[in-house]
Motif scaffolding. Structure first.
Motif, PDB file in Angstrom:
ATOM      1  N   ILE A   1       0.850  -1.189   0.000  1.00 24.83           N
ATOM      2  CA  ILE A   1       0.000   0.000   0.000  1.00 24.83           C
ATOM      3  C   ILE A   1       0.885   1.238   0.000  1.00 24.83           C
ATOM      4  CG2 ILE A   1      -1.627   1.378   1.352  1.00 24.83           C
ATOM      5  CD1 ILE A   1      -2.897  -1.151   2.332  1.00 24.83           C
ATOM      6  N   LEU A   2       0.522   2.190  -0.846  1.00 23.11           N
ATOM      7  CA  LEU A   2       1.193   3.484  -0.879  1.00 23.11           C
ATOM      8  C   LEU A   2       0.193   4.546  -0.469  1.00 23.11           C
ATOM      9  CD1 LEU A   2       3.482   5.460  -1.564  1.00 23.11           C
ATOM     10  CD2 LEU A   2       2.767   5.340  -3.972  1.00 23.11           C
ATOM     11  N   PHE A   3       0.452   5.196   0.662  1.00 19.82           N
ATOM     12  CA  PHE A   3      -0.351   6.327   1.103  1.00 19.82           C
ATOM     13  C   PHE A   3       0.339   7.607   0.627  1.00 19.82           C
ATOM     14  CE2 PHE A   3      -1.369   3.136   4.410  1.00 19.82           C
ATOM     15  CZ  PHE A   3      -2.755   3.107   4.268  1.00 19.82           C
ATOM     16  N   ILE A   4      -0.416   8.475  -0.042  1.00 19.90           N
ATOM     17  CA  ILE A   4       0.119   9.757  -0.515  1.00 19.90           C
ATOM     18  C   ILE A   4      -0.738  10.870   0.065  1.00 19.90           C
ATOM     19  CG2 ILE A   4       0.764  11.148  -2.512  1.00 19.90           C
ATOM     20  CD1 ILE A   4       0.786   8.641  -4.209  1.00 19.90           C
ATOM     21  N   SER A   5      -0.094  11.881   0.638  1.00 19.20           N
ATOM     22  CA  SER A   5      -0.851  12.982   1.236  1.00 19.20           C
ATOM     23  C   SER A   5      -0.095  14.286   1.061  1.00 19.20           C
ATOM     24  CB  SER A   5      -1.104  12.727   2.725  1.00 19.20           C
ATOM     25  OG  SER A   5       0.123  12.592   3.435  1.00 19.20           O
TER      26      SER A   5
ATOM     27  N   ILE B   1      -1.751  -6.520  10.161  1.00 21.40           N
ATOM     28  CA  ILE B   1      -2.168  -6.989   8.839  1.00 21.40           C
ATOM     29  C   ILE B   1      -0.943  -7.080   7.928  1.00 21.40           C
ATOM     30  CG2 ILE B   1      -3.570  -6.417   6.812  1.00 21.40           C
ATOM     31  CD1 ILE B   1      -5.563  -5.124   8.743  1.00 21.40           C
ATOM     32  N   ALA B   2      -0.833  -8.171   7.199  1.00 18.20           N
ATOM     33  CA  ALA B   2       0.368  -8.463   6.415  1.00 18.20           C
ATOM     34  C   ALA B   2       0.412  -7.631   5.135  1.00 18.20           C
ATOM     35  CB  ALA B   2       0.425  -9.947   6.096  1.00 18.20           C
ATOM     36  N   VAL B   3       0.800  -6.375   5.268  1.00 20.32           N
ATOM     37  CA  VAL B   3       0.995  -5.497   4.117  1.00 20.32           C
ATOM     38  C   VAL B   3       2.279  -4.704   4.322  1.00 20.32           C
ATOM     39  CG1 VAL B   3      -1.442  -5.254   3.520  1.00 20.32           C
ATOM     40  CG2 VAL B   3      -0.415  -3.687   5.167  1.00 20.32           C
ATOM     41  N   ASP B   4       2.932  -4.387   3.217  1.00 20.77           N
ATOM     42  CA  ASP B   4       4.062  -3.467   3.252  1.00 20.77           C
ATOM     43  C   ASP B   4       3.528  -2.066   2.984  1.00 20.77           C
ATOM     44  OD1 ASP B   4       6.005  -5.420   3.730  1.00 20.77           O
ATOM     45  OD2 ASP B   4       6.189  -5.869   1.601  1.00 20.77           O
ATOM     46  N   ILE B   5       3.907  -1.110   3.825  1.00 19.26           N
ATOM     47  CA  ILE B   5       3.354   0.241   3.740  1.00 19.26           C
ATOM     48  C   ILE B   5       4.439   1.234   3.363  1.00 19.26           C
ATOM     49  CG2 ILE B   5       2.215   2.091   5.013  1.00 19.26           C
ATOM     50  CD1 ILE B   5       1.022  -0.042   6.847  1.00 19.26           C
ATOM     51  N   ASP B   6       4.179   1.969   2.305  1.00 24.67           N
ATOM     52  CA  ASP B   6       5.002   3.128   1.948  1.00 24.67           C
ATOM     53  C   ASP B   6       4.145   4.373   2.141  1.00 24.67           C
ATOM     54  OD1 ASP B   6       7.770   2.450   0.726  1.00 24.67           O
ATOM     55  OD2 ASP B   6       6.427   0.956  -0.134  1.00 24.67           O
ATOM     56  N   PHE B   7       4.745   5.399   2.707  1.00 31.74           N
ATOM     57  CA  PHE B   7       4.013   6.621   3.052  1.00 31.74           C
ATOM     58  C   PHE B   7       4.753   7.807   2.437  1.00 31.74           C
ATOM     59  CE2 PHE B   7       1.904   9.835   5.403  1.00 31.74           C
ATOM     60  CZ  PHE B   7       0.797   9.269   6.035  1.00 31.74           C
ATOM     61  N   LEU B   8       4.083   8.490   1.511  1.00 32.13           N
ATOM     62  CA  LEU B   8       4.680   9.640   0.812  1.00 32.13           C
ATOM     63  C   LEU B   8       3.894  10.887   1.178  1.00 32.13           C
ATOM     64  CD1 LEU B   8       6.489  11.018  -1.301  1.00 32.13           C
ATOM     65  CD2 LEU B   8       4.925  10.163  -3.072  1.00 32.13           C
TER      66      LEU B   8
ATOM     67  N   THR C   1      -1.651  -0.792  -3.985  1.00 34.04           N
ATOM     68  CA  THR C   1      -2.910  -0.069  -3.911  1.00 34.04           C
ATOM     69  C   THR C   1      -2.584   1.295  -3.332  1.00 34.04           C
ATOM     70  OG1 THR C   1      -4.211  -2.066  -3.542  1.00 34.04           O
ATOM     71  CG2 THR C   1      -5.219   0.016  -2.902  1.00 34.04           C
ATOM     72  N   ILE C   2      -3.148   2.354  -3.918  1.00 36.12           N
ATOM     73  CA  ILE C   2      -2.793   3.718  -3.519  1.00 36.12           C
ATOM     74  C   ILE C   2      -3.990   4.414  -2.885  1.00 36.12           C
ATOM     75  CG2 ILE C   2      -2.087   5.997  -4.359  1.00 36.12           C
ATOM     76  CD1 ILE C   2      -0.443   4.602  -6.498  1.00 36.12           C
ATOM     77  N   PHE C   3      -3.743   5.052  -1.751  1.00 35.69           N
ATOM     78  CA  PHE C   3      -4.728   5.897  -1.083  1.00 35.69           C
ATOM     79  C   PHE C   3      -4.175   7.317  -1.040  1.00 35.69           C
ATOM     80  CE2 PHE C   3      -5.570   1.663   0.431  1.00 35.69           C
ATOM     81  CZ  PHE C   3      -6.953   1.595   0.515  1.00 35.69           C
ATOM     82  N   LEU C   4      -4.982   8.279  -1.479  1.00 39.35           N
ATOM     83  CA  LEU C   4      -4.522   9.661  -1.648  1.00 39.35           C
ATOM     84  C   LEU C   4      -5.428  10.629  -0.902  1.00 39.35           C
ATOM     85  CD1 LEU C   4      -2.898  11.918  -3.253  1.00 39.35           C
ATOM     86  CD2 LEU C   4      -4.666  11.679  -5.008  1.00 39.35           C
ATOM     87  N   CYS C   5      -4.829  11.616  -0.256  1.00 37.82           N
ATOM     88  CA  CYS C   5      -5.611  12.676   0.372  1.00 37.82           C
ATOM     89  C   CYS C   5      -4.861  13.997   0.235  1.00 37.82           C
ATOM     90  CB  CYS C   5      -5.869  12.377   1.843  1.00 37.82           C
ATOM     91  SG  CYS C   5      -7.048  13.508   2.588  1.00 37.82           S
ATOM     92  N   GLY C   6      -5.551  14.990  -0.333  1.00 34.74           N
ATOM     93  CA  GLY C   6      -4.945  16.300  -0.503  1.00 34.74           C
ATOM     94  C   GLY C   6      -5.927  17.246  -1.146  1.00 34.74           C
ATOM     95  N   SER C   7      -5.442  18.357  -1.616  1.00 30.57           N
ATOM     96  CA  SER C   7      -6.300  19.340  -2.266  1.00 30.57           C
ATOM     97  C   SER C   7      -6.727  18.836  -3.641  1.00 30.57           C
ATOM     98  CB  SER C   7      -5.547  20.666  -2.436  1.00 30.57           C
ATOM     99  OG  SER C   7      -4.487  20.498  -3.369  1.00 30.57           O
ATOM    100  N   HIS C   8      -7.707  19.531  -4.240  1.00 28.85           N
ATOM    101  CA  HIS C   8      -8.146  19.162  -5.587  1.00 28.85           C
ATOM    102  C   HIS C   8      -6.983  19.170  -6.563  1.00 28.85           C
ATOM    103  CE1 HIS C   8     -12.438  18.566  -5.600  1.00 28.85           C
ATOM    104  NE2 HIS C   8     -12.618  19.625  -4.834  1.00 28.85           N
TER     105      HIS C   8
END
Length: 341
Positions: free
Chosen positions: A113-117, A137-144, A208-215
């Motif tokens: 999982i790649l979290f981008i914020s 939970i067995a996932v590798d997490i990258d946080f950007l 899988t990518i999860f993103l949170c930020g401005s428009h």
């Protein structure tokens, strides 16, 4: 459990950056808050005798007696600035509800999982990441995470602690500017580009990518991913234009016009400005309750012009085809004529 109109008491405040603070609330009566990591609450404040409702992402963990909200001071931010300037320990405020489709529970994700914020958009994705780690939970997490500079990194110490405690959690900070040489560890300066993503996440199709930020931030990242032929079914995002976490004001004002003929309203705006914010500036009769595209209170019709919306919740297919949009989740791309009748 449905959480409606629950009195909350402020038990702690913590400064995160010069313009951002975390607020810790507990129910007036003992209560555990159960929610899906990534979701938000609707918070009601009484300001100068008027009820104001805003949405704020939850950054704490579920099944806890404490709700943590991280709130940024923004220009003309009525509720956010009032909270930072006025809410003291033991003061009371009202939780209207908890909700949100952007969460880590309701989607299937890969083993990476790649979290981008960006900016205050870090709040829900941090909650998601911490949940995965706590549940083993067995996932590798990258946080950007992207920030203006090293002095405006929300949760910087937390990211360091998570990386130190969990071998399968890694983070990288992308800074717009830096006043130090060399830059902070695990950080670099510049925009997120296709080349940057290829260099740092060479096997992007495994994520899988999860993103949170401005428009604008969200749109830029989505375009990066599309140009790299990323599977957009593995891309989940929260359009974070809430007052609580607005990015810096856009600098490229280009003088488009937003018109509401019913009320003789005409306002100059910038491309990518939020429609609800524009309409509210003229004190028009439009309600921004959830401010996140889920309650439907700010429904309006675009008669002419180009807009982009990130939520159509509560709208029927027929309404969408007729040109209805939710103003809080809509940005303007050209001269726009709006109808509120």
């Amino acid at each position: 459990m449905t959480y409606q109109n629950i009195p909350l008491v402020l038990i702690l405040r913590k400064k995160e950056t010069d313009d951002t603070e975390s607020f810790y609330f507990q129910s007036k009566k003992p209560l555990l808050f159960n929610f899906k990591p990534g979701q938000f609450i609707l918070l009601e404040a009484n300001i100068n005798g008027n009820s104001q409702v805003r949405a704020y992402s939850i950054s704490s963990q579920p099944n806890s007696p404490t709700l943590k909200l991280t709130i940024k001071r923004v220009k003309d931010g009525l509720v956010s600035n009032w909270l930072i300037d006025n809410l003291a320990l033991n003061n009371q405020i009202t939780l209207r509800s908890i909700g949100g489709e952007f969460n880590i529970i309701d989607v299937k994700y890969k083993k990476k999982i790649l979290f981008i914020s960006a900016g205050c958009g870090i709040t829900p994705v941090t909650s998601m990441a911490q949940y995965l780690l706590d549940q083993k939970i067995a996932v590798d997490i990258d946080f950007l995470h992207c920030a203006k500079d090293e002095f405006n990194i929300i949760y910087y110490l937390k990211l360091q602690q998570m990386a130190k405690q969990y071998r399968h959690f890694n983070y990288h900070l992308r800074l717009k500017n830096s006043s130090t040489e060399p830059v902070l560890m695990h950080s670099s300066v510049g925009r997120i580009t296709d080349d940057f993503l290829i260099e740092h996440y060479s096997n992007l199709d495994e994520y899988t990518i999860f993103l949170c930020g401005s428009h604008r931030f969200m749109t830029d990242i989505a375009n990066n991913l599309k140009s790299l032929n990323f599977d957009m079914d593995q891309f989940h995002y929260e359009s974070f234009t809430l007052e609580s976490c607005l990015d810096d004001k856009l600098s490229d004002k280009q003088g488009i016009k937003v018109t509401v003929a019913d009320f003789n309203f005409e306002q100059t705006a910038a491309i990518d400005d939020n429609l609800l914010t524009i309409l509210e500036s003229g004190q028009l009769p439009i309600i921004g309750a959830c401010r996140s595209g889920v309650c439907g209170a700010c429904k309006c019709k675009i008669e002419h012009g180009e807009v982009i919306s990130t939520s159509y919740a509560t709208l029927s297919q027929q309404e969408i085809e007729q040109g209805f949009h939710l103003a809080c989740s809509t940005i303007v791309k050209s001269d726009v004529d709006v109808s509120l009748s």
